[in-house]
Design a protein around this motif. Structure first.
Motif, PDB file in Angstrom:
ATOM      1  N   GLU A 113      51.013  32.270  30.699  1.00 12.64           N
ATOM      2  CA  GLU A 113      50.093  32.633  31.777  1.00 12.64           C
ATOM      3  C   GLU A 113      49.877  31.454  32.720  1.00 12.64           C
ATOM      4  OE1 GLU A 113      45.427  33.844  32.398  1.00 12.64           O
ATOM      5  OE2 GLU A 113      46.321  34.067  30.424  1.00 12.64           O
ATOM      6  N   TRP A 126      49.020  31.035  36.984  1.00 15.64           N
ATOM      7  CA  TRP A 126      48.130  30.069  37.613  1.00 15.64           C
ATOM      8  C   TRP A 126      48.856  29.016  38.442  1.00 15.64           C
ATOM      9  CZ3 TRP A 126      43.635  31.936  38.016  1.00 15.64           C
ATOM     10  CH2 TRP A 126      43.118  32.745  37.021  1.00 15.64           C
ATOM     11  N   THR A 142      48.374  39.246  41.073  1.00 12.07           N
ATOM     12  CA  THR A 142      47.765  38.221  40.220  1.00 12.07           C
ATOM     13  C   THR A 142      46.294  38.552  39.962  1.00 12.07           C
ATOM     14  OG1 THR A 142      49.224  36.576  41.223  1.00 12.07           O
ATOM     15  CG2 THR A 142      47.338  35.760  39.990  1.00 12.07           C
ATOM     16  N   CYS A 146      44.615  39.407  36.297  1.00 12.47           N
ATOM     17  CA  CYS A 146      43.442  38.697  35.781  1.00 12.47           C
ATOM     18  C   CYS A 146      42.280  39.654  35.520  1.00 12.47           C
ATOM     19  CB  CYS A 146      43.023  37.596  36.739  1.00 12.47           C
ATOM     20  SG  CYS A 146      44.216  36.250  36.817  1.00 12.47           S
ATOM     21  N   TYR A 163      41.050  39.782  31.737  1.00 12.79           N
ATOM     22  CA  TYR A 163      39.793  39.124  31.401  1.00 12.79           C
ATOM     23  C   TYR A 163      38.590  40.059  31.387  1.00 12.79           C
ATOM     24  CZ  TYR A 163      42.493  34.938  31.377  1.00 12.79           C
ATOM     25  OH  TYR A 163      43.442  34.009  31.061  1.00 12.79           O
TER      26      TYR A 163
END
Length: 92
Positions: free
Chosen positions: A42, A47, A55, A59, A63
């Motif tokens: 990741e 990142w 992206t 995320c 998350y």
């Protein structure tokens, strides 16, 4: 006509609650383990590259699931057995 909970005693309720907490905890551990296993990839691919809409979606999906599990954690483990016992016994 009786309720389906008429025969529910404290020991059954406590056992079922323990099983539910164990299943939840095993799912959380697997999710955290997955996050840790893929953290290097990741960092390398997500990142350190240009941020794109994909992206952000990645995320968000990755998350928000973890955040939801952590937010629910006190629900499963925050209630003491004494509170459960008084709740079950007050209903009968």
């Amino acid at each position: 006509m009786g309720s389906e909970f008429d025969n529910l005693d404290y020991s059954t309720f406590a056992f079922d609650h323990r099983i539910t907490r164990s299943i939840f905890l095993s799912g959380l551990v697997i999710l955290i383990y997955d996050h840790l296993l893929t953290l290097n990839a990741e960092i390398k691919y997500i990142w350190s590259s240009k941020l794109r809409p994909s992206t952000y979606w990645f995320c968000a999906v990755r998350y928000l699931g973890l955040a939801a599990m952590l937010a629910i954690l006190p629900y499963y483990f925050g209630v003491s057995d004494h509170e459960l016992q008084s709740t079950v016994l007050s209903e009968h």
